[in-house]
Design an enzyme around this catalytic site. Structure first.
Site, PDB file in Angstrom:
ATOM      1  CD  GLU A  29      -1.837  -2.318   1.294  1.00 21.85           C
ATOM      2  OE1 GLU A  29      -2.637  -3.517   1.229  1.00 21.85           O
ATOM      3  OE2 GLU A  29      -0.398  -2.747   1.848  1.00 21.85           O
ATOM      4  CG  HIS A  36      -9.066  -8.640   6.380  1.00 24.92           C
ATOM      5  ND1 HIS A  36      -8.622  -9.397   7.312  1.00 24.92           N
ATOM      6  CD2 HIS A  36      -8.642  -8.566   5.221  1.00 24.92           C
ATOM      7  CE1 HIS A  36      -7.261  -9.543   6.635  1.00 24.92           C
ATOM      8  NE2 HIS A  36      -7.462  -9.306   5.778  1.00 24.92           N
TER       9      HIS A  36
END
Length: 335
Positions: free
Chosen positions: A72, A141
């Site tokens: 990321e 998540h």
């Protein structure tokens, strides 16, 4: 108070899921502007982990639908550089929980570059990411951190609650010269509704939408809880007349629409799937108390996630993640 702030006229519509509406927005903006491109993990050949970008790789090729490494920090940073260089990247971060990995790129570069250069450097980048519980995906998540990005100067943050809003807000985000974080609730991808087919249709960032008018209590909701609130409002019809507002934009926040509604109903419930402390709920409450204190007939109520992480256990997750029953309880409490 407008219930249809979007432009232009939405006469021609088609039933779409949220997934299809987002894909349509991407396709229309990529057709409109060759500087728009998509990048992220598995967005190309695989079509995205939630199949949102399915088919775009075949249509636009690997120059405009770019798979990235699992980093990321790397690909968000690349998106920042691409935006500063004059293109319009749409960066997909698979789960919003991982945005912290790119904290430096977001907080010190993306958010501050235009300010640091005195407005001479634009930052037309859109970050799409998924969030929310309900899938048994455990804490790493299932988070809902959208408040972080609404709080940080230089960034805009939107949370569409309908397929129509999803398409219109994403198109506005891509056209914006400022960074926009576009948060997609994972449980909404199959939700369907009427969506304008006009390629010039957009939904303005910074404007809420009144999805259902009422006179007894206002429910201000985001994402999945918009649909849940509308169902509750229908169930309570004849007992309580509920107005439902899709907040849509966390920053800028449409205080005017909220104030107009609370002047009419005198009561408000704020429903957002994020921790209840120091977040979207608190900001809406603060603004209503500051601006409309004498319009209130009862204390405002918050519906959200307790100040905890989302558990992996299904029964515990069901207990933590807010739903329509929580909205119903808050409505009964406030009236």
């Amino acid at each position: 108070m407008s219930t249809q702030p979007d432009t232009p006229s939405a006469d021609s519509t088609e039933s779409m899921t949220v997934r299809e509406a987002i894909r349509a927005a991407l396709r229309e903006e990529m057709d409109r502007d060759e500087d728009v491109f998509v990048m992220g993990e598995d967005v190309g050949n695989y079509g995205g982990v939630f199949e949102v970008t399915d088919g775009l790789y075949e249509e636009y090729g690997d120059e405009r639908v770019r798979d990235t490494p699992i980093s990321e920090a790397g690909f968000v940073g690349a998106g920042v550089g691409a935006a500063a260089s004059g293109t319009r990247p749409v960066v997909e971060v698979m789960f919003s929980d991982f945005l912290g990995v790119a904290g430096e790129q977001i907080m010190n570069q993306m958010a501050k570059m235009r300010y640091m250069f005195g407005g001479k450097a634009e930052m037309p980048i859109t970050v799409r990411t998924t969030e929310g519980g309900g899938m048994g995906a455990a804490s790493q998540h299932s988070g809902t951190p959208h408040t972080w990005f609404a709080h940080f100067p230089g960034l805009k943050a939107v949370t569409p609650g309908t397929p129509k809003a999803a398409k219109g807000l994403l198109k506005s985000a891509i056209r914006s010269n400022d960074p926009v974080f576009f948060f997609e609730n994972k449980l909404m991808y199959e939700q369907d509704g009427e969506v304008p087919t006009d390629p010039s249709y957009t939904a303005p960032i910074g404007e809420a939408a009144v999805e259902r008018e009422g006179s007894d209590v206002t429910v201000v909701a985001t994402q999945r809880l918009v649909g849940e609130s509308l169902s509750v409002a229908d169930d309570l019809a004849g007992e309580v007349d509920v107005e439902v507002v899709d907040l849509r934009s966390l920053y800028p926040l449409d205080t005017e629409t909220l104030a107009d509604s609370i002047r009419k109903t005198g009561r408000m419930v704020i429903a957002d799937e994020s921790p209840v402390s120091y977040g979207v709920h608190a900001e809406v409450v603060s603004r209503m108390v500051e601006d409309e204190f004498f319009s209130l007939d009862a204390p405002l109520q918050r519906v959200g996630v307790p100040d905890t992480h989302v558990p992996f256990s299904t029964p515990l997750e069901d207990e933590v993640v807010p739903d329509g029953d929580d909205v119903r309880s808050a409505i009964h409490q406030v009236v």
